[in-house]
Write a protein that holds these residues in place. Structure first.
Motif, PDB file in Angstrom:
ATOM      1  N   CYS A  97       0.829  -1.206   0.000  1.00 13.11           N
ATOM      2  CA  CYS A  97       0.000   0.000   0.000  1.00 13.11           C
ATOM      3  C   CYS A  97       0.859   1.250   0.000  1.00 13.11           C
ATOM      4  O   CYS A  97       1.871   1.311   0.702  1.00 13.11           O
ATOM      5  CB  CYS A  97      -0.912   0.005   1.233  1.00 13.11           C
ATOM      6  SG  CYS A  97      -2.155   1.291   1.113  1.00 13.11           S
ATOM      7  N   ASN A  99      -0.397   4.216   0.736  1.00 12.97           N
ATOM      8  CA  ASN A  99      -1.005   5.222   1.615  1.00 12.97           C
ATOM      9  C   ASN A  99      -0.354   5.212   2.993  1.00 12.97           C
ATOM     10  O   ASN A  99       0.473   4.350   3.304  1.00 12.97           O
ATOM     11  CB  ASN A  99      -2.515   4.985   1.705  1.00 12.97           C
ATOM     12  CG  ASN A  99      -3.198   5.471   0.443  1.00 12.97           C
ATOM     13  OD1 ASN A  99      -2.956   6.602   0.001  1.00 12.97           O
ATOM     14  ND2 ASN A  99      -4.021   4.629  -0.161  1.00 12.97           N
ATOM     15  N   CYS A 101      -2.225   5.715   6.122  1.00 16.55           N
ATOM     16  CA  CYS A 101      -3.284   5.800   7.130  1.00 16.55           C
ATOM     17  C   CYS A 101      -2.702   5.468   8.517  1.00 16.55           C
ATOM     18  O   CYS A 101      -2.125   4.394   8.693  1.00 16.55           O
ATOM     19  CB  CYS A 101      -4.406   4.831   6.791  1.00 16.55           C
ATOM     20  SG  CYS A 101      -4.851   4.887   5.043  1.00 16.55           S
ATOM     21  N   CYS A 104      -3.725   2.009  10.321  1.00 17.41           N
ATOM     22  CA  CYS A 104      -3.661   0.719   9.621  1.00 17.41           C
ATOM     23  C   CYS A 104      -2.212   0.244   9.516  1.00 17.41           C
ATOM     24  O   CYS A 104      -1.327   1.010   9.116  1.00 17.41           O
ATOM     25  CB  CYS A 104      -4.261   0.863   8.213  1.00 17.41           C
ATOM     26  SG  CYS A 104      -4.056  -0.640   7.226  1.00 17.41           S
ATOM     27  N   HIS A 107       0.251   0.720   6.356  1.00 15.85           N
ATOM     28  CA  HIS A 107       0.716   2.032   5.881  1.00 15.85           C
ATOM     29  C   HIS A 107       2.159   1.940   5.388  1.00 15.85           C
ATOM     30  O   HIS A 107       2.958   1.129   5.884  1.00 15.85           O
ATOM     31  CB  HIS A 107       0.546   3.100   6.961  1.00 15.85           C
ATOM     32  CG  HIS A 107       1.405   2.913   8.173  1.00 15.85           C
ATOM     33  ND1 HIS A 107       2.731   3.254   8.191  1.00 15.85           N
ATOM     34  CD2 HIS A 107       1.137   2.398   9.395  1.00 15.85           C
ATOM     35  CE1 HIS A 107       3.240   2.987   9.382  1.00 15.85           C
ATOM     36  NE2 HIS A 107       2.288   2.455  10.129  1.00 15.85           N
ATOM     37  N   LYS A 218      -4.865   8.610  -0.957  1.00 17.81           N
ATOM     38  CA  LYS A 218      -6.034   8.634  -0.061  1.00 17.81           C
ATOM     39  C   LYS A 218      -6.119   9.940   0.733  1.00 17.81           C
ATOM     40  O   LYS A 218      -7.135  10.217   1.370  1.00 17.81           O
ATOM     41  CB  LYS A 218      -5.958   7.419   0.886  1.00 17.81           C
ATOM     42  CG  LYS A 218      -7.265   7.113   1.604  1.00 17.81           C
ATOM     43  CD  LYS A 218      -7.214   5.752   2.279  1.00 17.81           C
ATOM     44  CE  LYS A 218      -8.389   5.509   3.199  1.00 17.81           C
ATOM     45  NZ  LYS A 218      -8.312   4.192   3.857  1.00 17.81           N
TER      46      LYS A 218
HETATM   47  S1  SF4 Z   1      -6.379   1.476   5.357  1.00 17.82           S
HETATM   48 FE1  SF4 Z   1      -4.876   2.814   4.364  1.00 17.82          FE
HETATM   49  S2  SF4 Z   1      -2.852   1.934   4.755  1.00 17.82           S
HETATM   50 FE2  SF4 Z   1      -4.423   0.366   5.199  1.00 17.82          FE
HETATM   51  S3  SF4 Z   1      -4.584  -0.790   3.314  1.00 17.82           S
HETATM   52 FE3  SF4 Z   1      -6.189   0.764   3.258  1.00 17.82          FE
HETATM   53  S4  SF4 Z   1      -5.278   2.486   2.196  1.00 17.82           S
HETATM   54 FE4  SF4 Z   1      -3.600   1.124   2.816  1.00 17.82          FE
END
Ligand code: SF4
Ligand code: SF4
Length: 472
Positions: A97, A99, A101, A104, A107, A218
């Motif tokens: 990923c 992103n 976040c 999570c 990340h 995101k």
């Molecule tokens: S919540 Fe955020 S960091 Fe986790 S998989 Fe989804 S986009 Fe990726």
């Protein structure tokens, strides 16, 4: 920015000022028994409530009215969803990923978590393991990564999942939970035969959203919030929304969630198919205490009850993030779909022991699917593996109008019994089988039309003899 539920601009249909004003109004009227009675009377018509009305119920502190709120939620649950609970499992495809976040473990800055992406062979192995458990409905999950998990990869995975026919098993509905994307990509998902497109807003509070998503695609709140409009434009008419409770103030999120539902209904003529109510949970590199908006089990259940009352036609989903005790309470108050036997790591089902190295969150309910099925029946619920609607083309407004007329029950109930019979025949333990057969026998008697009763009896016999996949 002015509040306008018909607007296509995120900040107008999820309007910060309107949410703050709603939360203020609800707090001011939390003991206004005359107003609460009026709202409860309207709610009893089972046509739903506005975000403002529902927010007043959520704020209500009057003991007697609170009882009435819970009783009404329970009654609406019974009227619309009977005693059936639909079962599904998440399938994690990739934890790559880009992103960031903060809540999570996938990340991008988490350098010590193992990164994994299933090959098509591995996808098929996972699906066989899921079919061996008895699952028929999946929700696929993937991080956002245009290099490792482009849309082509997701589409290949969907094809691979539908292609597996293992013993008597089949995955008959694949719901998809991937990052916000373009209209064109939503169209391709639709063409691949997906069920619901699910995307959690995480938080509706834009300021907080930008802090919680400091970098990556995101980070763009508007693009994320307007995703369901693009999905609908791409032809997906069953969409699932949700927030991650614990990230922001629950009253704010609750109002935002209902405003989102109102917006979809106003603009596209059909509200969300489902609402999910996850809560922040511990995971690798994630401590839920770092978020200071955690809410009690009691408030969590109150939220579920108020959602049930505000949007009676929208299915409600709870995952194995919650333990059995909370699940039992919340199912009674309105949840219609739960996951069971879940593994939240990439490639987790094909492993003998539950792996933890790539888990997205710690599972609180670690029971096997058979244990969940057994428990549901002992608690008085019919576990259902039904996937009939989208296969029959009952999606979007077609589905909603059937729901609103109450006719959908005539399909859900016999379908639940027939798919339970398949489960009992192919996968259940002896004890589960015994309870299940007795339940089916008892529940056939509640089918109102003799003609349908007879068809169901015939089909149950055919299932026992080896035929599969009957539905109304
Ligand atoms: S919540 Fe955020 S960091 Fe986790 S998989 Fe989804 S986009 Fe990726
Ligand atoms: S008939 Fe449709 S609404 Fe009812 S359980 Fe099956 S898929 Fe869901």
């Amino acid at each position: 920015m002015k509040y306008d539920m018909n607007s296509l601009k995120a900040e107008e249909f999820i309007n910060d000022e309107e949410i703050r004003e709603t939360v203020r109004y609800a707090a001011e009227h939390k003991n206004d028994t005359a107003l609460i009675d009026e709202i409860l009377e309207k709610a009893a018509l089972r046509k739903g409530l506005s975000h403002r009305e529902a927010s007043v119920l959520l704020a209500c502190e009057d003991e007697e009215r609170l009882e009435r709120i819970y009783d009404l939620a329970e009654q609406i649950k019974k009227d619309f969803y009977g005693n059936r609970i639909v079962l599904f499992a998440p399938l994690y495809l990739s934890n790559y990923c880009v992103n960031s976040c903060l809540y999570c473990p996938y990340h991008i800055k988490n350098k010590h978590i193992a990164r994994k992406k299933l090959t098509m062979e591995e996808v098929k192995r996972e699906v066989e393991a899921l079919q061996d458990m008895g699952h028929k409905r999946l929700a696929i999950e993937s991080g956002e990564d245009p290099v490792n998990n482009p849309i082509e990869y997701i589409l290949d995975c969907i094809d691979a999942i539908y292609s597996v026919k293992h013993k008597n098993g089949a995955i008959r509905r694949v719901n998809v939970n991937i990052a916000a994307t373009t209209v064109e990509n939503y169209r391709r998902l639709k063409d691949a035969g997906i069920g619901t497109y699910i995307l959690f807003q995480e938080t509706y509070n834009k300021k907080n959203y930008e802090i919680l998503h400091p970098a990556g695609p995101k980070h763009d709140y508007d693009y994320h919030t307007e995703a369901m409009d693009r999905a609908m434009e791409g032809g997906i008419d069953d969409v699932g929304i949700g927030v991650l409770f614990g990230l922001d103030n629950y009253a704010y999120e609750f109002a935002g969630l209902l405003m989102h539902a109102e917006h979809l209904e106003a603009v596209h003529g059909v509200g969300p198919h489902t609402i999910s109510v996850p809560r922040v949970k511990p995971a690798d590199d994630i401590d839920p205490d770092a978020f200071d908006n955690s809410l009690s089990d009691e408030m969590f259940c109150k939220i579920a009850a108020c959602i049930r009352i505000a949007v009676p036609y929208t299915g409600m989903i709870i995952s194995t993030r919650e333990n059995a005790k909370v699940r039992e309470k919340i199912i009674r108050l309105g949840v219609s779909q739960i996951s069971g036997g879940s593994r939240t790591s990439v490639g987790g089902y094909a492993e003998k022991e539950r792996p933890h190295d790539t888990e997205q969150f710690e599972v609180s309910d670690e029971r096997t699917l058979d244990e969940v099925v057994n428990w549901l029946m002992r608690t008085g619920y019919i576990p259902s593996f039904c996937t009939a609607c989208y296969r029959e083309g009952r999606t979007g407004d077609r589905f909603m109008s059937l729901c609103k007329s109450g006719q959908i029950q005539n399909c859900c109930h016999p379908n639940a019994l027939m798919t339970l019979k398949e489960y009992l025949t192919d996968y259940a333990s002896e004890d589960t089988k015994r309870i299940g057969e007795a339940m089916i026998e008892k529940e056939i008697g509640t089918i109102p039309k003799e003609e349908i009763r007879q068809i169901v009896r015939d089909r149950l016999e055919k299932i026992a003899a080896g035929e599969r996949d009957f539905y109304f």
